[in-house]
Motif scaffolding. Structure first.
Motif, PDB file in Angstrom:
ATOM      1  N   HIS A 221       0.949  -1.342   0.059  1.00 28.25           N
ATOM      2  CA  HIS A 221      -0.206   0.100  -0.125  1.00 28.25           C
ATOM      3  C   HIS A 221       0.880   1.096   0.142  1.00 28.25           C
ATOM      4  O   HIS A 221       1.805   1.191   0.514  1.00 28.25           O
ATOM      5  CB  HIS A 221      -0.898  -0.137   1.286  1.00 28.25           C
ATOM      6  N   VAL A 222       0.408   2.446  -0.322  1.00 26.89           N
ATOM      7  CA  VAL A 222       1.076   3.615  -0.647  1.00 26.89           C
ATOM      8  C   VAL A 222       0.478   4.845   0.119  1.00 26.89           C
ATOM      9  O   VAL A 222      -0.671   4.932  -0.065  1.00 26.89           O
ATOM     10  CB  VAL A 222       1.472   3.841  -2.152  1.00 26.89           C
ATOM     11  N   LEU A 223       1.276   5.546   0.777  1.00 26.84           N
ATOM     12  CA  LEU A 223       0.787   6.856   1.255  1.00 26.84           C
ATOM     13  C   LEU A 223       1.499   8.012   0.501  1.00 26.84           C
ATOM     14  O   LEU A 223       2.707   8.040   0.608  1.00 26.84           O
ATOM     15  CB  LEU A 223       1.370   6.935   2.894  1.00 26.84           C
ATOM     16  N   LEU A 224       0.758   8.762  -0.062  1.00 30.58           N
ATOM     17  CA  LEU A 224       1.066   9.981  -0.814  1.00 30.58           C
ATOM     18  C   LEU A 224       0.838  10.990   0.032  1.00 30.58           C
ATOM     19  O   LEU A 224      -0.205  11.468   0.317  1.00 30.58           O
ATOM     20  CB  LEU A 224       0.392   9.988  -2.108  1.00 30.58           C
ATOM     21  N   GLN A 225       2.097  11.813   0.328  1.00 31.76           N
ATOM     22  CA  GLN A 225       1.854  12.795   1.440  1.00 31.76           C
ATOM     23  C   GLN A 225       2.828  14.055   0.648  1.00 31.76           C
ATOM     24  O   GLN A 225       3.913  13.997   0.268  1.00 31.76           O
ATOM     25  CB  GLN A 225       2.759  12.637   2.626  1.00 31.76           C
ATOM     26  N   ASP A 226       1.781  15.175   0.652  1.00 28.22           N
ATOM     27  CA  ASP A 226       2.385  16.328  -0.068  1.00 28.22           C
ATOM     28  C   ASP A 226       1.585  17.503   0.253  1.00 28.22           C
ATOM     29  O   ASP A 226       0.187  17.060   0.340  1.00 28.22           O
ATOM     30  CB  ASP A 226       2.444  15.938  -1.450  1.00 28.22           C
TER      31      ASP A 226
ATOM     32  N   GLU B 278      -7.017  12.140   2.146  1.00 21.55           N
ATOM     33  CA  GLU B 278      -6.902  12.847   3.661  1.00 21.55           C
ATOM     34  C   GLU B 278      -7.129  12.006   4.771  1.00 21.55           C
ATOM     35  O   GLU B 278      -7.959  12.128   5.620  1.00 21.55           O
ATOM     36  CB  GLU B 278      -7.897  13.982   3.541  1.00 21.55           C
ATOM     37  N   ILE B 279      -6.397  10.898   4.810  1.00 19.42           N
ATOM     38  CA  ILE B 279      -6.433   9.900   5.828  1.00 19.42           C
ATOM     39  C   ILE B 279      -6.508  10.430   7.093  1.00 19.42           C
ATOM     40  O   ILE B 279      -6.833  10.022   8.338  1.00 19.42           O
ATOM     41  CB  ILE B 279      -5.659   8.607   5.665  1.00 19.42           C
ATOM     42  N   ASN B 280      -5.433  11.413   7.422  1.00 14.38           N
ATOM     43  CA  ASN B 280      -5.168  12.051   8.686  1.00 14.38           C
ATOM     44  C   ASN B 280      -6.276  12.715   9.371  1.00 14.38           C
ATOM     45  O   ASN B 280      -6.159  13.478  10.391  1.00 14.38           O
ATOM     46  CB  ASN B 280      -3.857  12.637   8.719  1.00 14.38           C
TER      47      ASN B 280
ATOM     48  N   ILE C 210      -4.380   3.258  -1.387  1.00 13.03           N
ATOM     49  CA  ILE C 210      -3.554   4.452  -1.769  1.00 13.03           C
ATOM     50  C   ILE C 210      -4.256   5.628  -1.079  1.00 13.03           C
ATOM     51  O   ILE C 210      -5.196   6.135  -1.289  1.00 13.03           O
ATOM     52  CB  ILE C 210      -3.876   4.948  -3.255  1.00 13.03           C
ATOM     53  N   ALA C 211      -3.543   5.751   0.141  1.00 13.34           N
ATOM     54  CA  ALA C 211      -3.876   6.955   0.848  1.00 13.34           C
ATOM     55  C   ALA C 211      -3.005   8.434   0.695  1.00 13.34           C
ATOM     56  O   ALA C 211      -1.886   8.240   0.332  1.00 13.34           O
ATOM     57  CB  ALA C 211      -3.456   6.491   2.373  1.00 13.34           C
ATOM     58  N   THR C 212      -3.982   9.342   1.041  1.00 12.98           N
ATOM     59  CA  THR C 212      -3.061  10.695   0.679  1.00 12.98           C
ATOM     60  C   THR C 212      -3.208  11.585   2.210  1.00 12.98           C
ATOM     61  O   THR C 212      -4.347  11.412   2.869  1.00 12.98           O
ATOM     62  CB  THR C 212      -3.792  11.395  -0.465  1.00 12.98           C
ATOM     63  N   GLN C 213      -2.257  12.466   2.237  1.00  8.00           N
ATOM     64  CA  GLN C 213      -2.356  13.321   3.458  1.00  8.00           C
ATOM     65  C   GLN C 213      -1.454  14.628   3.109  1.00  8.00           C
ATOM     66  O   GLN C 213      -0.636  14.609   2.508  1.00  8.00           O
ATOM     67  CB  GLN C 213      -1.950  12.728   4.767  1.00  8.00           C
TER      68      GLN C 213
ATOM     69  N   THR D 219      -2.286  20.922  10.341  1.00 12.11           N
ATOM     70  CA  THR D 219      -2.198  20.242  11.477  1.00 12.11           C
ATOM     71  C   THR D 219      -3.771  20.279  12.466  1.00 12.11           C
ATOM     72  O   THR D 219      -4.143  19.336  13.180  1.00 12.11           O
ATOM     73  CB  THR D 219      -1.114  20.236  12.464  1.00 12.11           C
ATOM     74  N   LEU D 220      -4.160  21.352  12.251  1.00 14.62           N
ATOM     75  CA  LEU D 220      -5.757  21.950  12.972  1.00 14.62           C
ATOM     76  C   LEU D 220      -6.778  20.790  12.315  1.00 14.62           C
ATOM     77  O   LEU D 220      -6.883  20.758  11.123  1.00 14.62           O
ATOM     78  CB  LEU D 220      -5.747  23.271  12.657  1.00 14.62           C
ATOM     79  N   GLY D 221      -7.370  20.028  13.150  1.00 16.85           N
ATOM     80  CA  GLY D 221      -8.143  19.110  12.913  1.00 16.85           C
ATOM     81  C   GLY D 221      -7.753  17.876  12.288  1.00 16.85           C
ATOM     82  O   GLY D 221      -8.674  17.043  11.739  1.00 16.85           O
ATOM     83  N   THR D 222      -6.678  17.444  12.533  1.00 18.84           N
ATOM     84  CA  THR D 222      -6.067  16.455  12.143  1.00 18.84           C
ATOM     85  C   THR D 222      -5.677  15.556  13.189  1.00 18.84           C
ATOM     86  O   THR D 222      -5.241  15.651  14.174  1.00 18.84           O
ATOM     87  CB  THR D 222      -4.904  16.548  10.843  1.00 18.84           C
ATOM     88  N   PHE D 223      -5.332  13.996  12.673  1.00 14.71           N
ATOM     89  CA  PHE D 223      -4.843  13.075  13.814  1.00 14.71           C
ATOM     90  C   PHE D 223      -3.429  12.249  13.024  1.00 14.71           C
ATOM     91  O   PHE D 223      -3.872  11.539  12.101  1.00 14.71           O
ATOM     92  CB  PHE D 223      -5.999  12.376  14.114  1.00 14.71           C
ATOM     93  N   PRO D 224      -2.405  12.699  13.429  1.00 14.43           N
ATOM     94  CA  PRO D 224      -1.374  12.060  12.783  1.00 14.43           C
ATOM     95  C   PRO D 224      -1.339  10.360  12.861  1.00 14.43           C
ATOM     96  O   PRO D 224      -1.785   9.809  13.960  1.00 14.43           O
ATOM     97  CB  PRO D 224      -0.122  12.190  13.729  1.00 14.43           C
ATOM     98  N   LEU D 225      -1.005   9.692  11.820  1.00 11.04           N
ATOM     99  CA  LEU D 225      -1.088   8.304  11.669  1.00 11.04           C
ATOM    100  C   LEU D 225      -0.261   7.709  12.864  1.00 11.04           C
ATOM    101  O   LEU D 225       1.085   8.119  12.734  1.00 11.04           O
ATOM    102  CB  LEU D 225      -0.769   7.766  10.481  1.00 11.04           C
TER     103      LEU D 225
END
Length: 312
Positions: free
Chosen positions: A34-39, A103-105, A140-143, A148-154
């Motif tokens: 699985h892949v996490l696309l972070q940008d 926007e999984i986070n 395929i997850a993106t974040q 950081t407001l209203g998000t929950f780090p994996l």
């Protein structure tokens, strides 16, 4: 390898640049990862996921994560059907072949954790009943790393389920001009047609496990992994599961390049995407950039053996 070439060419009808990112995502597909696309927003993360999904004749699911989502919104739930007088299971969007977790986070940890079983074991358990997900299955997850407001780090356990964490590539001015010209004239994603079927991907995944890795290269990869555990900057290094992910990613990337054997360049290319997000640094130093820098420094320090890599 014709199928891989067709996939790359088809995705390139939509994506401008990002050839290496596309190759890494395809490597995740072949390695059953699985892949996490972070940008940052607007770099094409969701577009890349959709382009891949439309290039394969497979079931596609999308979840737009929000803080009010429940685990049952992902996995599905049992409800009482008054007409039949029985409980009926309504499948959630995870029952597909390619799942875009956008926007999984933004979801709470409880909702994020509902994907753990799906990603690790490719099955869903609801009310004591386990249902197997159809292969191939890819998340395929993106974040967005900035907000950081209203998000929950994996949590670490969740990040470890991703074979790779990848960022999109910066576009040069000529490439960005090509992007504008392409999308001002229309939306190429709407015209994209599948170039392969699910069974083709399953066959490639079976062949991927047979890609040859020379014993000296395996020892080199193990030395890199052990160096993460011995590094004073690192609070916890890469686990044995990470070692296995490293080897599988190298096999898959070699296959994407059209080879049936791994070369050192394959290992160097996948090292940061596979290993960096599995490191734990002190809270003061912990960042994606710092973790990637640790891996790059190890790649420069750990010597490569000299050998004929394709020799069996």
């Amino acid at each position: 390898m014709e199928i891989i070439r067709h996939l790359k060419e088809n995705i390139a009808k939509v994506m401008i640049g990002n050839e290496r990112t596309t190759e890494l995502v395809l490597a995740c597909v072949l390695a059953k990862g699985h892949v996490l696309l972070q940008d940052v927003p607007g770099t094409g993360k969701t577009m890349l996921a959709k382009s891949l999904a439309k290039s394969i004749d497979a079931d596609f699911g999308r979840i737009q994560f929000t803080p009010d989502m429940l685990p049952s919104d992902i996995t599905g739930l049992n409800y009482f059907d008054a007409k039949s007088g029985e409980f009926v299971f309504a499948k959630g969007p995870v029952f597909c072949n390619i799942l875009l977790a956008d926007e999984i986070n933004r979801a709470t940890p409880k909702t994020q954790s509902s994907l753990l079983e799906c990603m690790a074991e490719r099955q869903v358990t609801v009310d004591g009943t386990t249902r197997v997900l159809e292969e191939p299955f890819l998340v395929i997850a993106t974040q967005n790393p900035l907000e950081t407001l209203g998000t929950f780090p994996l949590p670490e356990a969740q990040k470890d389920r991703f074979l790779m964490q990848i960022s999109m590539e910066d576009l040069t001015p000529p490439l960005e001009q090509s992007l504008l010209e392409r999308f001002l004239a229309g939306h190429p994603l709407e015209e994209l047609e599948p170039v392969c079927e699910k069974k083709d991907i399953a066959e490639l995944q079976m062949r991927c496990s047979g890609v040859y890795i020379h014993e000296d290269l395996l020892k080199y990869m193990i030395r890199l992994v052990h160096a993460t555990r011995e590094n004073p900057q690192v609070e916890h290094g890469v686990s044995p599961r990470g070692s296995l992910a490293f080897a599988r990613a190298a096999q898959a990337f070699a296959m994407v390049q059209g080879r049936d054997y791994v070369v050192p360049e394959d290992i160097k290319t996948v090292a940061v995407p596979v290993l960096a997000h599995r490191l734990g640094l002190s809270a003061a130093e912990d960042s994606d950039r710092a973790r990637a820098q640790v891996i790059r420094e190890l790649l420069s320090r750990v010597p490569l053996p000299t050998e004929e890599w394709s020799r069996r």
